[in-house]
Scaffold this motif. Structure first.
Motif, mmCIF file in Angstrom:
data_model
loop_
_atom_site.group_PDB
_atom_site.id
_atom_site.type_symbol
_atom_site.label_atom_id
_atom_site.label_comp_id
_atom_site.label_asym_id
_atom_site.label_seq_id
_atom_site.Cartn_x
_atom_site.Cartn_y
_atom_site.Cartn_z
ATOM 1 N N LYS A 30 0.984 -1.157 -0.046
ATOM 2 C CA LYS A 30 -0.027 0.072 -0.008
ATOM 3 C C LYS A 30 0.584 0.879 0.035
ATOM 4 O O LYS A 30 0.145 2.159 -0.786
ATOM 5 N N LEU A 31 1.772 1.180 1.096
ATOM 6 C CA LEU A 31 3.058 2.371 1.143
ATOM 7 C C LEU A 31 3.075 2.792 -0.767
ATOM 8 O O LEU A 31 3.638 3.716 -1.148
ATOM 9 N N ASN A 32 3.812 1.320 -1.203
ATOM 10 C CA ASN A 32 4.603 1.511 -2.310
ATOM 11 C C ASN A 32 3.784 2.382 -3.322
ATOM 12 O O ASN A 32 4.397 2.557 -4.339
ATOM 13 N N GLU A 33 2.324 1.721 -3.267
ATOM 14 C CA GLU A 33 1.067 2.454 -4.291
ATOM 15 C C GLU A 33 0.942 3.881 -4.533
ATOM 16 O O GLU A 33 0.713 4.406 -4.979
ATOM 17 N N LEU A 34 1.122 4.253 -3.105
ATOM 18 C CA LEU A 34 0.898 6.125 -3.137
ATOM 19 C C LEU A 34 1.935 6.661 -3.344
ATOM 20 O O LEU A 34 3.396 6.251 -3.789
ATOM 21 N N ASP A 35 0.944 8.062 -4.626
ATOM 22 C CA ASP A 35 2.012 8.658 -5.232
ATOM 23 C C ASP A 35 2.538 9.842 -5.175
ATOM 24 O O ASP A 35 2.022 9.984 -3.285
ATOM 25 N N GLU A 36 2.627 10.819 -5.216
ATOM 26 C CA GLU A 36 3.922 12.134 -4.285
ATOM 27 C C GLU A 36 2.465 12.733 -3.935
ATOM 28 O O GLU A 36 2.449 13.122 -2.562
ATOM 29 N N ASP A 37 1.182 13.412 -4.633
ATOM 30 C CA ASP A 37 -0.071 13.446 -3.902
ATOM 31 C C ASP A 37 -0.504 13.211 -2.304
ATOM 32 O O ASP A 37 -0.969 13.660 -1.326
ATOM 33 N N ASP A 38 -0.100 11.814 -2.493
ATOM 34 C CA ASP A 38 -0.589 10.849 -1.279
ATOM 35 C C ASP A 38 -0.066 11.264 -0.213
ATOM 36 O O ASP A 38 -0.535 11.432 0.805
ATOM 37 N N MET A 39 1.528 11.158 -0.166
ATOM 38 C CA MET A 39 2.098 11.352 0.080
ATOM 39 C C MET A 39 2.239 12.495 0.967
ATOM 40 O O MET A 39 2.474 12.712 2.895
ATOM 41 N N LEU A 42 -1.024 12.977 3.604
ATOM 42 C CA LEU A 42 0.002 12.255 4.435
ATOM 43 C C LEU A 42 0.433 12.887 5.831
ATOM 44 O O LEU A 42 0.687 13.561 6.946
ATOM 45 N N LYS A 43 1.546 13.691 4.709
ATOM 46 C CA LYS A 43 2.476 15.042 5.445
ATOM 47 C C LYS A 43 1.775 16.064 5.631
ATOM 48 O O LYS A 43 1.663 15.951 6.896
ATOM 49 N N GLU A 44 0.903 16.172 5.525
ATOM 50 C CA GLU A 44 -0.448 17.444 5.971
ATOM 51 C C GLU A 44 -1.210 17.363 7.004
ATOM 52 O O GLU A 44 -1.431 17.774 8.240
ATOM 53 N N ARG A 45 -1.491 16.003 7.100
ATOM 54 C CA ARG A 45 -1.957 15.444 7.970
ATOM 55 C C ARG A 45 -1.952 15.503 9.151
ATOM 56 O O ARG A 45 -2.838 15.113 10.527
ATOM 57 N N ARG A 46 -1.040 14.536 9.212
ATOM 58 C CA ARG A 46 0.224 14.567 10.364
ATOM 59 C C ARG A 46 0.542 16.192 10.642
ATOM 60 O O ARG A 46 0.327 16.012 12.507
ATOM 61 N N LEU A 47 1.508 16.832 10.026
ATOM 62 C CA LEU A 47 1.229 17.722 10.445
ATOM 63 C C LEU A 47 0.468 19.363 11.748
ATOM 64 O O LEU A 47 0.827 19.551 11.804
ATOM 65 N N GLU A 48 -0.709 18.637 10.992
ATOM 66 C CA GLU A 48 -2.141 18.792 11.343
ATOM 67 C C GLU A 48 -2.268 18.257 12.571
ATOM 68 O O GLU A 48 -2.666 18.884 13.251
ATOM 69 N N ALA A 49 -2.083 17.057 12.919
ATOM 70 C CA ALA A 49 -2.500 16.501 13.968
ATOM 71 C C ALA A 49 -1.134 16.473 15.428
ATOM 72 O O ALA A 49 -1.576 17.071 16.547
ATOM 73 N N LEU A 50 -0.391 17.125 14.878
ATOM 74 C CA LEU A 50 0.895 18.059 15.861
ATOM 75 C C LEU A 50 0.802 18.956 16.014
ATOM 76 O O LEU A 50 0.638 19.073 17.259
ATOM 77 N N LYS A 51 -0.330 20.224 15.407
ATOM 78 C CA LYS A 51 -0.933 21.618 15.429
ATOM 79 C C LYS A 51 -1.572 21.036 16.732
ATOM 80 O O LYS A 51 -1.450 22.171 17.581
ATOM 81 N N LYS A 52 -2.453 20.647 16.546
ATOM 82 C CA LYS A 52 -3.707 20.877 17.428
ATOM 83 C C LYS A 52 -3.766 19.535 18.578
ATOM 84 O O LYS A 52 -3.434 20.055 19.732
ATOM 85 N N ALA A 53 -2.188 18.878 18.848
ATOM 86 C CA ALA A 53 -1.208 18.173 20.166
ATOM 87 C C ALA A 53 -1.156 19.723 21.104
ATOM 88 O O ALA A 53 -1.570 19.618 21.809
ATOM 89 N N HIS A 54 -0.397 20.301 20.023
ATOM 90 C CA HIS A 54 0.521 21.480 20.271
ATOM 91 C C HIS A 54 -0.379 22.787 21.657
ATOM 92 O O HIS A 54 -0.556 22.820 22.300
ATOM 93 N N LYS A 55 -1.374 23.103 20.571
ATOM 94 C CA LYS A 55 -2.454 23.847 20.588
ATOM 95 C C LYS A 55 -2.930 23.465 21.953
ATOM 96 O O LYS A 55 -3.225 24.041 23.284
ATOM 97 N N GLN A 56 -3.469 21.995 22.168
ATOM 98 C CA GLN A 56 -4.603 21.786 23.159
ATOM 99 C C GLN A 56 -3.202 21.292 24.287
ATOM 100 O O GLN A 56 -3.388 21.985 25.941
ATOM 101 N N LYS A 57 -2.233 21.052 24.461
ATOM 102 C CA LYS A 57 -0.876 21.642 25.703
ATOM 103 C C LYS A 57 -0.980 22.853 25.875
ATOM 104 O O LYS A 57 -0.962 22.707 27.396
#
Length: 222
Positions: A30-39, A42-57
């Motif tokens: 599944k990871l190998n099938e991901l194109d650059e847009d998919d990756m 994923l990076k944007e979602r991860r970054l958004e989650a980190l920002k949300k966690a930091h704001k909550q802290k």
């Protein structure tokens, strides 16, 4: 002559290993099938989650989380608990030695579990609240969720009945009450070996409302 039970066990282990390998292969595919847009997504979602966690802290820290603090009155207790999801309040007396033991552990846990507010209140300054919560043994921890007292840790009975319990034992006990985010195994306490002569009381996840306690450990002054 081969032992049939050993052969069955070996076969079961082989099948289990094959299943895990197949699952890993599927995930890699599944990871190998991901194109650059998919990756990128994923990076944007991860970054958004980190920002949300930091704001909550930061929000928690602004409300007094992250440190173990003493409050001076019953009025302060209600303002501290208001609009705070998880609170651990230590009802203590200066002359009780075991309260000082809890202070040490709670100071450590307050820094580790910023999702929970850790406070302490001298029972001599809170007669109404002490009576309302039916606190009869010192020390007692009142564990509050969404402004309501859900559980109590009374004396050291739930902590192995010893003054030398590790911080991890108290952390586990608070996890059983869902008042902190506990990542360990709630089914068993973190210490397997108990000291000779000590007693451990297994704690079920429960809700206690207005329960009066009788305890043979540290009732009243030491």
């Amino acid at each position: 002559m081969a032992n049939p039970q050993i052969e069955m066990l070996a076969k079961a282990l082989e099948q289990s290993a094959k299943l895990v390998e197949d699952q890993l292969d599927a995930q890699m595919s599944k990871l190998n099938e991901l194109d650059e847009d998919d990756m990128e997504r994923l990076k944007e979602r991860r970054l958004e989650a980190l920002k949300k966690a930091h704001k909550q802290k930061q929000e928690w820290l602004s409300k007094g989380h992250g440190e173990y603090r003493e409050i001076s009155s019953e009025k302060d207790f209600f303002s501290e608990v208001k609009d705070t999801k998880n609170v651990v309040c230590h009802f203590y007396r200066s002359s009780t030695f075991r309260c000082k033991i809890l202070d040490k552990h709670l100071t450590t846990l307050a820094k580790k579990h910023v999702e929970t507010k850790f406070i302490k209140l001298n029972v001599e300054k809170a007669p109404f609240l002490t009576e309302r919560l039916r606190i009869k043994t010192i020390p007692t921890l009142a564990l509050l969720i969404d402004g309501k007292t859900k559980d109590y840790v009374v004396g050291f009975t739930d902590l192995g009945n010893t003054d030398e319990f590790p911080t991890e034992m108290l952390e586990w006990r608070l996890g059983c009450a869902d008042v902190i985010n506990y990542s360990g195994n709630l089914m068993e306490p973190p210490t397997v070996k108990q000291r000779s002569g000590t007693k451990f009381t297994k704690v079920e996840k429960k809700t206690i409302r207005g329960k009066a306690y009788d305890s043979d450990s540290d009732s009243g002054d030491d």
